[in-house]
Design an enzyme around this catalytic site. Sequence first.
Site, PDB file in Angstrom:
ATOM      1  N   CYS A  78       0.915  -1.212   0.022  1.00 28.32           N
ATOM      2  CA  CYS A  78      -0.023   0.099  -0.005  1.00 28.32           C
ATOM      3  C   CYS A  78       0.875   1.216   0.154  1.00 28.32           C
ATOM      4  O   CYS A  78       1.311   1.706   1.112  1.00 28.32           O
ATOM      5  CB  CYS A  78      -0.965  -0.008   1.315  1.00 28.32           C
ATOM      6  SG  CYS A  78      -1.961   1.597   1.371  1.00 28.32           S
ATOM      7  N   CYS A 104      -0.678   3.996   2.311  1.00 33.50           N
ATOM      8  CA  CYS A 104      -0.183   3.850   3.693  1.00 33.50           C
ATOM      9  C   CYS A 104       1.249   4.233   3.878  1.00 33.50           C
ATOM     10  O   CYS A 104       1.482   4.687   5.276  1.00 33.50           O
ATOM     11  CB  CYS A 104      -0.434   2.541   3.941  1.00 33.50           C
ATOM     12  SG  CYS A 104      -1.992   1.931   3.607  1.00 33.50           S
ATOM     13  N   ASP A 105       2.224   3.796   3.156  1.00 31.65           N
ATOM     14  CA  ASP A 105       3.708   3.784   3.619  1.00 31.65           C
ATOM     15  C   ASP A 105       4.583   4.625   2.729  1.00 31.65           C
ATOM     16  O   ASP A 105       5.637   4.681   3.167  1.00 31.65           O
ATOM     17  CB  ASP A 105       4.136   2.163   3.509  1.00 31.65           C
ATOM     18  CG  ASP A 105       3.338   1.188   4.409  1.00 31.65           C
ATOM     19  OD1 ASP A 105       2.924   1.790   5.594  1.00 31.65           O
ATOM     20  OD2 ASP A 105       3.120   0.157   3.929  1.00 31.65           O
TER      21      ASP A 105
END
Length: 312
Positions: free
Chosen positions: A133, A136-137
């Site tokens: 993701c 997300c990261d």
Amino acid sequence: MTKEVDVAIIGAGPGGMTAALYASRSNLSVVMIDRGIYGGQMNNTAAVENYPGFESILGPDLGEKMFASASQFGAEYAYGNVTGIEDKGSVKIVHTDDGDYEAKAVIIATGAEHKHLGVPGEEVYSGRGVSYCAVCDGAFFKGQDVVVVGGGDSAIEEGIYLTQLAKSVTVIHRRDQLRAQAILQKRAFANDKMKFVWNAQVEEIQGDDDGVSGVRYKDKETGEEHIVPGKGAFIYVGIKPNTEAFADQPFVDANGWITTDDTMHTRVPGIFAIGDVRDKHLRQIATAVGEGGLAGQGAFDYIQTLGDKTLA
């Protein structure tokens, strides 16, 4: 304890929330059961640009708007991990690890998840450079070199997103051309930060005490091995349906996908399926929403045939 509802929706992504809206608006009692926060994969999406009504909207923001619509007529949200469904004719029992639900109709909207490469280092460095993701990261890799593995829509979309943060993005693909949509390919090839490695088989995610340091791959034509340095490895090599809890059901095929008719009804009366768990070509928010509307209305129509529900 067993809670009785008219419609139990397993999953609270865009399809599940739309189904909840349609069913609850028809004066049915509805519960959405999910093992995570409502919104599904939208919570991991930076910008949604292909959903009607919005030129661009953050995925989590769209999820909040959909949940507000889904719950306005009384549909409830409940946390739970569904472990199975029992078909008792006019009644279905949805088993969870936190109690059971007795429903007249069930709508499965559990989605799908990213497949893993299964190479050395992938699990070791998961959360320490290996990610599925970018939204997300990605912020952890500002100004650094990263690698994206895959060549489909998700890989290229996330790769383009990462160029806003990373120093460079190298896409490693096992074929000699991308599978992503033409518009995404055009954007990717025009992006100076994106590089491409073709006909490559990833052999290992390398790293050290600080996390990922690079990706080792084999050239499928020459057999030579090379290493692409990078502090992040973002993997997009396909998805698998989240249907483990329904593996014993007659509507799940050999690959785990659920088959339905064009009204989203499975071969079991009163059980519907929508979204990414279905065996279909296009998996998008818009298609999930359309299917959710069909299933929500379908649940209403089905319950009417049972003859034991008075509807206002």
